[in-house]
Design a protein around this motif. Structure first.
Motif, PDB file in Angstrom:
ATOM      1  N   VAL A  45       0.838  -1.206   0.000  1.00 46.16           N
ATOM      2  CA  VAL A  45       0.000   0.000   0.000  1.00 46.16           C
ATOM      3  C   VAL A  45       0.871   1.253   0.000  1.00 46.16           C
ATOM      4  O   VAL A  45       0.620   2.211  -0.731  1.00 46.16           O
ATOM      5  CB  VAL A  45      -0.954  -0.013   1.202  1.00 46.16           C
ATOM      6  CG1 VAL A  45      -1.762   1.287   1.273  1.00 46.16           C
ATOM      7  CG2 VAL A  45      -1.901  -1.205   1.111  1.00 46.16           C
ATOM      8  N   GLY A  46       1.911   1.267   0.840  1.00 46.84           N
ATOM      9  CA  GLY A  46       2.834   2.393   0.882  1.00 46.84           C
ATOM     10  C   GLY A  46       2.208   3.650   1.455  1.00 46.84           C
ATOM     11  O   GLY A  46       1.135   3.636   2.065  1.00 46.84           O
ATOM     12  N   GLY A  47       2.889   4.771   1.237  1.00 44.31           N
ATOM     13  CA  GLY A  47       2.370   6.064   1.661  1.00 44.31           C
ATOM     14  C   GLY A  47       2.201   6.192   3.166  1.00 44.31           C
ATOM     15  O   GLY A  47       2.977   5.659   3.965  1.00 44.31           O
ATOM     16  N   LYS A  48       1.133   6.902   3.572  1.00 39.80           N
ATOM     17  CA  LYS A  48       0.881   7.133   4.991  1.00 39.80           C
ATOM     18  C   LYS A  48       0.527   5.842   5.726  1.00 39.80           C
ATOM     19  O   LYS A  48       0.834   5.714   6.918  1.00 39.80           O
ATOM     20  CB  LYS A  48      -0.255   8.151   5.146  1.00 39.80           C
ATOM     21  CG  LYS A  48       0.106   9.553   4.657  1.00 39.80           C
ATOM     22  CD  LYS A  48      -1.024  10.529   4.912  1.00 39.80           C
ATOM     23  CE  LYS A  48      -0.635  11.937   4.468  1.00 39.80           C
ATOM     24  NZ  LYS A  48      -1.738  12.913   4.700  1.00 39.80           N
ATOM     25  N   THR A  49      -0.096   4.918   5.021  1.00 37.61           N
ATOM     26  CA  THR A  49      -0.416   3.635   5.663  1.00 37.61           C
ATOM     27  C   THR A  49       0.861   2.903   6.048  1.00 37.61           C
ATOM     28  O   THR A  49       0.992   2.393   7.173  1.00 37.61           O
ATOM     29  CB  THR A  49      -1.247   2.756   4.709  1.00 37.61           C
ATOM     30  OG1 THR A  49      -2.463   3.426   4.383  1.00 37.61           O
ATOM     31  CG2 THR A  49      -1.559   1.410   5.361  1.00 37.61           C
ATOM     32  N   ASP A  50       1.808   2.861   5.141  1.00 37.59           N
ATOM     33  CA  ASP A  50       3.095   2.228   5.416  1.00 37.59           C
ATOM     34  C   ASP A  50       3.805   2.930   6.573  1.00 37.59           C
ATOM     35  O   ASP A  50       4.366   2.289   7.472  1.00 37.59           O
ATOM     36  CB  ASP A  50       3.955   2.258   4.152  1.00 37.59           C
ATOM     37  CG  ASP A  50       5.319   1.645   4.372  1.00 37.59           C
ATOM     38  OD1 ASP A  50       5.420   0.654   5.119  1.00 37.59           O
ATOM     39  OD2 ASP A  50       6.299   2.155   3.808  1.00 37.59           O
ATOM     40  N   GLU A  51       3.790   4.264   6.549  1.00 35.43           N
ATOM     41  CA  GLU A  51       4.444   5.034   7.609  1.00 35.43           C
ATOM     42  C   GLU A  51       3.826   4.731   8.969  1.00 35.43           C
ATOM     43  O   GLU A  51       4.535   4.520   9.967  1.00 35.43           O
ATOM     44  CB  GLU A  51       4.316   6.529   7.293  1.00 35.43           C
ATOM     45  CG  GLU A  51       5.057   7.438   8.250  1.00 35.43           C
ATOM     46  CD  GLU A  51       6.556   7.385   8.064  1.00 35.43           C
ATOM     47  OE1 GLU A  51       7.276   7.812   8.992  1.00 35.43           O
ATOM     48  OE2 GLU A  51       7.012   6.907   7.000  1.00 35.43           O
TER      49      GLU A  51
ATOM     50  N   GLN B  83      11.098  -6.943   1.301  1.00 30.82           N
ATOM     51  CA  GLN B  83      11.001  -7.772   0.110  1.00 30.82           C
ATOM     52  C   GLN B  83       9.869  -7.310  -0.813  1.00 30.82           C
ATOM     53  O   GLN B  83      10.004  -7.318  -2.034  1.00 30.82           O
ATOM     54  CB  GLN B  83      10.785  -9.232   0.512  1.00 30.82           C
ATOM     55  CG  GLN B  83      11.947  -9.859   1.252  1.00 30.82           C
ATOM     56  CD  GLN B  83      13.180  -9.955   0.388  1.00 30.82           C
ATOM     57  OE1 GLN B  83      13.116 -10.345  -0.772  1.00 30.82           O
ATOM     58  NE2 GLN B  83      14.326  -9.578   0.951  1.00 30.82           N
ATOM     59  N   VAL B  84       8.749  -6.889  -0.221  1.00 26.18           N
ATOM     60  CA  VAL B  84       7.613  -6.424  -1.018  1.00 26.18           C
ATOM     61  C   VAL B  84       7.974  -5.143  -1.767  1.00 26.18           C
ATOM     62  O   VAL B  84       7.629  -4.983  -2.949  1.00 26.18           O
ATOM     63  CB  VAL B  84       6.379  -6.199  -0.121  1.00 26.18           C
ATOM     64  CG1 VAL B  84       5.260  -5.506  -0.897  1.00 26.18           C
ATOM     65  CG2 VAL B  84       5.872  -7.529   0.423  1.00 26.18           C
ATOM     66  N   LEU B  85       8.672  -4.230  -1.105  1.00 26.60           N
ATOM     67  CA  LEU B  85       9.090  -2.994  -1.772  1.00 26.60           C
ATOM     68  C   LEU B  85       9.979  -3.290  -2.970  1.00 26.60           C
ATOM     69  O   LEU B  85       9.951  -2.568  -3.976  1.00 26.60           O
ATOM     70  CB  LEU B  85       9.838  -2.097  -0.777  1.00 26.60           C
ATOM     71  CG  LEU B  85       8.994  -1.464   0.336  1.00 26.60           C
ATOM     72  CD1 LEU B  85       9.887  -0.694   1.300  1.00 26.60           C
ATOM     73  CD2 LEU B  85       7.920  -0.556  -0.244  1.00 26.60           C
ATOM     74  N   HIS B  86      10.769  -4.343  -2.880  1.00 27.26           N
ATOM     75  CA  HIS B  86      11.649  -4.725  -3.987  1.00 27.26           C
ATOM     76  C   HIS B  86      10.874  -5.382  -5.128  1.00 27.26           C
ATOM     77  O   HIS B  86      11.158  -5.140  -6.309  1.00 27.26           O
ATOM     78  CB  HIS B  86      12.723  -5.669  -3.468  1.00 27.26           C
ATOM     79  CG  HIS B  86      13.614  -6.220  -4.535  1.00 27.26           C
ATOM     80  ND1 HIS B  86      14.542  -5.454  -5.214  1.00 27.26           N
ATOM     81  CD2 HIS B  86      13.700  -7.472  -5.072  1.00 27.26           C
ATOM     82  CE1 HIS B  86      15.168  -6.202  -6.101  1.00 27.26           C
ATOM     83  NE2 HIS B  86      14.682  -7.424  -6.038  1.00 27.26           N
ATOM     84  N   VAL B  87       9.885  -6.209  -4.770  1.00 26.33           N
ATOM     85  CA  VAL B  87       9.186  -7.012  -5.779  1.00 26.33           C
ATOM     86  C   VAL B  87       8.076  -6.223  -6.487  1.00 26.33           C
ATOM     87  O   VAL B  87       7.840  -6.402  -7.684  1.00 26.33           O
ATOM     88  CB  VAL B  87       8.608  -8.288  -5.128  1.00 26.33           C
ATOM     89  CG1 VAL B  87       7.672  -9.022  -6.089  1.00 26.33           C
ATOM     90  CG2 VAL B  87       9.732  -9.206  -4.696  1.00 26.33           C
ATOM     91  N   LYS B  88       7.406  -5.320  -5.768  1.00 31.34           N
ATOM     92  CA  LYS B  88       6.179  -4.728  -6.324  1.00 31.34           C
ATOM     93  C   LYS B  88       6.430  -3.833  -7.535  1.00 31.34           C
ATOM     94  O   LYS B  88       5.498  -3.527  -8.283  1.00 31.34           O
ATOM     95  CB  LYS B  88       5.431  -3.956  -5.245  1.00 31.34           C
ATOM     96  CG  LYS B  88       6.034  -2.614  -4.873  1.00 31.34           C
ATOM     97  CD  LYS B  88       5.118  -1.869  -3.919  1.00 31.34           C
ATOM     98  CE  LYS B  88       5.611  -0.459  -3.632  1.00 31.34           C
ATOM     99  NZ  LYS B  88       4.668   0.272  -2.746  1.00 31.34           N
TER     100      LYS B  88
END
Length: 301
Positions: free
Chosen positions: A121-127, A178-183
C-alpha cells in the motif's frame, strides 16, 4: 533481469534448473545443515512415538521409586514423584517442539500479512504501520510475553498465542523490504494491467515470490521461541503441571537441593535434549539461509 522464483541456472546436463532446485542442491551439499536436519527429524519422531512405546505414562507416579539414578529399567532415572524421566522428556519434547512450530506459524501469518500490506500500500499507511512496529520494538520482548501470558491465562494454547504475537515484528520488517523490492517489477505491472485487484496481487503474485527469506527467518525463529518457552517455564509462567516441557523439567530438577551434585540427571537430560535440538535447528536454519542466498552459489560446503 534479476533473479526471481522463475530464474533458471544452467545445470551440468544442459537443462535449466530453477532457483528452488538449485537451492536444494546446495542445501544437500551442506553437511552441517544435513546433520542438523536429520537430528531434528529423529528427535521429532522419537518424541512422537516414544511415549506410546514405553511401559510408563508421563504422569504415572511411584513414590517408592523417587530419585532413582539412571538404570536399565529407567534410562534417565526418576524424578521427585517416581515418574520415569525418559518418558517425561519425550512427552516434554512434544510440547517444546509444538510450542516452537505453532508460535512460529502464528508469527508467520501475522508478520507476512502485516508486512505485505504495509509494503504494497505504501504512503501514509506504510508510515503508520511501521511506526507501530517501532513502538512495539521499544518494549522489552520478554516482558511483553509475560504480560500476555498473565493476561490471557496460564495454559498451553495461550502460551502458543502469546509467543507468536510478539515474535512477528522482525518478520514484518523483512516482508515489507522484500515487497518494496518485488512490487515494482514487470510481472506485477502486468498483473495490474490485466485488472487484478490489490488483494489478488498480494496473495498470488507478491507473497509467493518473497517466500525464500521468510522461510529462512521462520526456521531460525523456531529455536528462539523454544528457548523463550523454556525461560518462561523456568519462571513458572510456561507449561503447567501435569504437562511438561524441556524447560519445565529442567526447572523442576533445579528446584531440588544440590541438583547437579545429587540428582544431576533431573537437569542434565532435559537440558541436554533442549540444547541438542536448538543446535540442530540453528545449523539447519543457517544452511537453508546460505542455500537460498544467491551470493553463496560459489561457496563450497
Amino acid at each position: 533481469m534479476e533473479a526471481t522464483s522463475q530464474t533458471f541456472e544452467q545445470g551440468r546436463s544442459g537443462k535449466p534448473r530453477s532457483l528452488w532446485q538449485d537451492a536444494m542442491r546446495r542445501l544437500l551439499r551442506n553437511k552441517a545443515s544435513m546433520v542438523g536436519g536429520l537430528l531434528i527429524v529423529l528427535m521429532t519422531l522419537t518424541c512422537i512415538a516414544g511415549p506410546w512405546l514405553s511401559a510408563y505414562a508421563y504422569d504415572e507416579q511411584n513414590l517408592a521409586r523417587q530419585f532413582e539414578s539412571p538404570s536399565a529399567e529407567h534410562w534417565f532415572g526418576t524424578d521427585a514423584k517416581g515418574r520415569d524421566l525418559l518418558v517425561r522428556c519425550l512427552h516434554g519434547g512434544r510440547v517444546s517442539l509444538a510450542v516452537g512450530v505453532i508460535a512460529t506459524a502464528v508469527s508467520l501469518v501475522v508478520g507476512v500479512l502485516y508486512g505485505t500490506v504495509s509494503g504494497y500500500v505504501g504512503g501514509k499507511t506504510d508510515e503508520f504501520l511501521m511506526r507501530v512496529v517501532d513502538v512495539l520494538y521499544a518494549l522489552p520482548y520478554i516482558v511483553m510475553v509475560i504480560l500476555l501470558v498473565l493476561y490471557l491465562g496460564r495454559n498451553i494454547y495461550n502460551l502458543f498465542l502469546a509467543l507468536g504475537l510478539v515474535q512477528w515484528l522482525t518478520l514484518a520488517r523483512i516482508t515489507r523490504g522484500q515487497v518494496l523490492h518485488v512490487k515494482g517489477q514487470e510481472f506485477i505491472d502486468g498483473a495490474r494491467a490485466m485488472g487484478a485487484s490489490g488483494r489478488r496481487i498480494m496473495l498470488l503474485h507478491i507473497i509467493p515470490n518473497i517466500l525464500g527469506p521468510v522461510i529462512v527467518y521462520a526456521t531460525l525463529t523456531v529455536p528462539q521461541v523454544m528457548l523463550n518457552e523454556a525461560f518462561l517455564s523456568f519462571l513458572g509462567l510456561g507449561v503447567q503441571a501435569p504437562m511438561a516441557s524441556w524447560g519445565s523439567l529442567a526447572a523442576e530438577g533445579a528446584a531440588n537441593i544440590n541438583p547437579l551434585r545429587v540428582y544431576w540427571w533431573l537437569v542434565v537430560f532435559p537440558g541436554g535434549l533442549l540444547a541438542l535440538t536448538l543446535f540442530a535447528m540453528n545449523f539447519f536454519g543457517d544452511g537453508l539461509r546460505d542455500a537460498l542466498d544467491p551470493r553463496s552459489r560459489e561457496r563450497v560446503f
